[in-house]
Write a protein that holds these residues in place. Sequence first.
Motif, PDB file in Angstrom:
ATOM      1  N   VAL A   1     -15.115   1.637  -6.187  1.00  0.00           N
ATOM      2  CA  VAL A   1     -15.046   0.224  -5.845  1.00  0.00           C
ATOM      3  C   VAL A   1     -13.591  -0.202  -6.026  1.00  0.00           C
ATOM      4  CG1 VAL A   1     -15.817  -2.116  -6.418  1.00  0.00           C
ATOM      5  CG2 VAL A   1     -17.393  -0.187  -6.650  1.00  0.00           C
ATOM      6  N   TYR A   2     -12.912  -0.446  -4.918  1.00  0.00           N
ATOM      7  CA  TYR A   2     -11.503  -0.828  -5.009  1.00  0.00           C
ATOM      8  C   TYR A   2     -11.383  -2.231  -5.607  1.00  0.00           C
ATOM      9  CZ  TYR A   2     -10.182   3.300  -2.451  1.00  0.00           C
ATOM     10  OH  TYR A   2      -9.989   4.610  -2.094  1.00  0.00           O
ATOM     11  N   PRO A   3     -10.363  -2.437  -6.453  1.00  0.00           N
ATOM     12  CA  PRO A   3     -10.210  -3.747  -7.102  1.00  0.00           C
ATOM     13  C   PRO A   3      -9.894  -4.842  -6.091  1.00  0.00           C
ATOM     14  CG  PRO A   3      -8.330  -2.327  -7.592  1.00  0.00           C
ATOM     15  CD  PRO A   3      -9.319  -1.497  -6.837  1.00  0.00           C
ATOM     16  N   SER A   4     -10.366  -6.040  -6.369  1.00  0.00           N
ATOM     17  CA  SER A   4     -10.045  -7.189  -5.529  1.00  0.00           C
ATOM     18  C   SER A   4      -8.801  -7.875  -6.094  1.00  0.00           C
ATOM     19  CB  SER A   4     -11.139  -8.223  -5.477  1.00  0.00           C
ATOM     20  OG  SER A   4     -12.356  -7.733  -5.837  1.00  0.00           O
ATOM     21  N   PRO A   5      -8.140  -8.635  -5.256  1.00  0.00           N
ATOM     22  CA  PRO A   5      -6.953  -9.345  -5.734  1.00  0.00           C
ATOM     23  C   PRO A   5      -7.298 -10.430  -6.736  1.00  0.00           C
ATOM     24  CG  PRO A   5      -7.296  -9.739  -3.380  1.00  0.00           C
ATOM     25  CD  PRO A   5      -8.378  -8.845  -3.859  1.00  0.00           C
TER      26      PRO A   5
ATOM     27  N   LYS B   1      -5.563   1.665   2.055  1.00  0.00           N
ATOM     28  CA  LYS B   1      -4.601   0.934   2.893  1.00  0.00           C
ATOM     29  C   LYS B   1      -5.286  -0.200   3.640  1.00  0.00           C
ATOM     30  CE  LYS B   1      -1.200   4.580   3.469  1.00  0.00           C
ATOM     31  NZ  LYS B   1      -0.521   5.498   4.383  1.00  0.00           N
ATOM     32  N   ASN B   2      -6.480   0.048   4.149  1.00  0.00           N
ATOM     33  CA  ASN B   2      -7.225  -1.010   4.838  1.00  0.00           C
ATOM     34  C   ASN B   2      -7.607  -2.129   3.875  1.00  0.00           C
ATOM     35  OD1 ASN B   2      -7.056   0.298   7.291  1.00  0.00           O
ATOM     36  ND2 ASN B   2      -9.055   1.262   7.107  1.00  0.00           N
TER      37      ASN B   2
ATOM     38  N   LEU C   1      -3.518  -1.655  -6.794  1.00  0.00           N
ATOM     39  CA  LEU C   1      -4.292  -0.780  -5.911  1.00  0.00           C
ATOM     40  C   LEU C   1      -3.731   0.646  -5.931  1.00  0.00           C
ATOM     41  CD1 LEU C   1      -6.718  -1.020  -4.019  1.00  0.00           C
ATOM     42  CD2 LEU C   1      -5.140  -1.447  -2.153  1.00  0.00           C
ATOM     43  N   LYS C   2      -2.411   0.774  -5.913  1.00  0.00           N
ATOM     44  CA  LYS C   2      -1.783   2.101  -5.946  1.00  0.00           C
ATOM     45  C   LYS C   2      -2.134   2.819  -7.246  1.00  0.00           C
ATOM     46  CE  LYS C   2       2.619   4.482  -5.509  1.00  0.00           C
ATOM     47  NZ  LYS C   2       4.063   4.358  -5.274  1.00  0.00           N
ATOM     48  N   SER C   3      -2.058   2.103  -8.361  1.00  0.00           N
ATOM     49  CA  SER C   3      -2.392   2.689  -9.659  1.00  0.00           C
ATOM     50  C   SER C   3      -3.853   3.126  -9.693  1.00  0.00           C
ATOM     51  CB  SER C   3      -2.113   1.676 -10.767  1.00  0.00           C
ATOM     52  OG  SER C   3      -2.546   2.174 -12.000  1.00  0.00           O
ATOM     53  N   TYR C   4      -4.758   2.284  -9.183  1.00  0.00           N
ATOM     54  CA  TYR C   4      -6.186   2.613  -9.150  1.00  0.00           C
ATOM     55  C   TYR C   4      -6.414   3.862  -8.298  1.00  0.00           C
ATOM     56  CZ  TYR C   4     -11.203   2.276  -8.354  1.00  0.00           C
ATOM     57  OH  TYR C   4     -12.549   2.558  -8.276  1.00  0.00           O
TER      58      TYR C   4
END
Length: 139
Positions: free
Chosen positions: A135-139, A86-87, A106-109
Amino acid sequence: MAKVLTMKNGVMCGHFTGKKSFDEIKIIKEGNGALCYELSDVESLAINNGGVPSVIGGAVTVAPASTTWLNSYKAQKIQEQKVVAKNTLRENEFDATNSEVYKATLKSYFINTVKAGIEAAVNKTVVDDFIETIVYPSP
């Protein structure tokens, strides 16, 4: 380096790897009223993974972590990662057009990688190691 378990009144009060020898640590800890036991790598890892140590006749045994404990730990880590996700979303919302696409990505990841990876872990060490790789995806 010594792997040490300290106990007072039959209850674990510490578990650590010390830079000093076991005998040096024992002198310090027993001066404070704790009993010290040297641990094997296997015993130390079992305690790290939520196992419960006990001492019978001077020998350390470690009961395996319960499934309930591990499931609770996984749920806690999933909630912590949900906050991180969320952050990450808040930090990367840059325009109305792309924010919905990024939000869906992001939700899917989170569901397919983060949550699924944590739930699949077989012990605390695997959970912690997996979290280090996220590692969260970047836009």
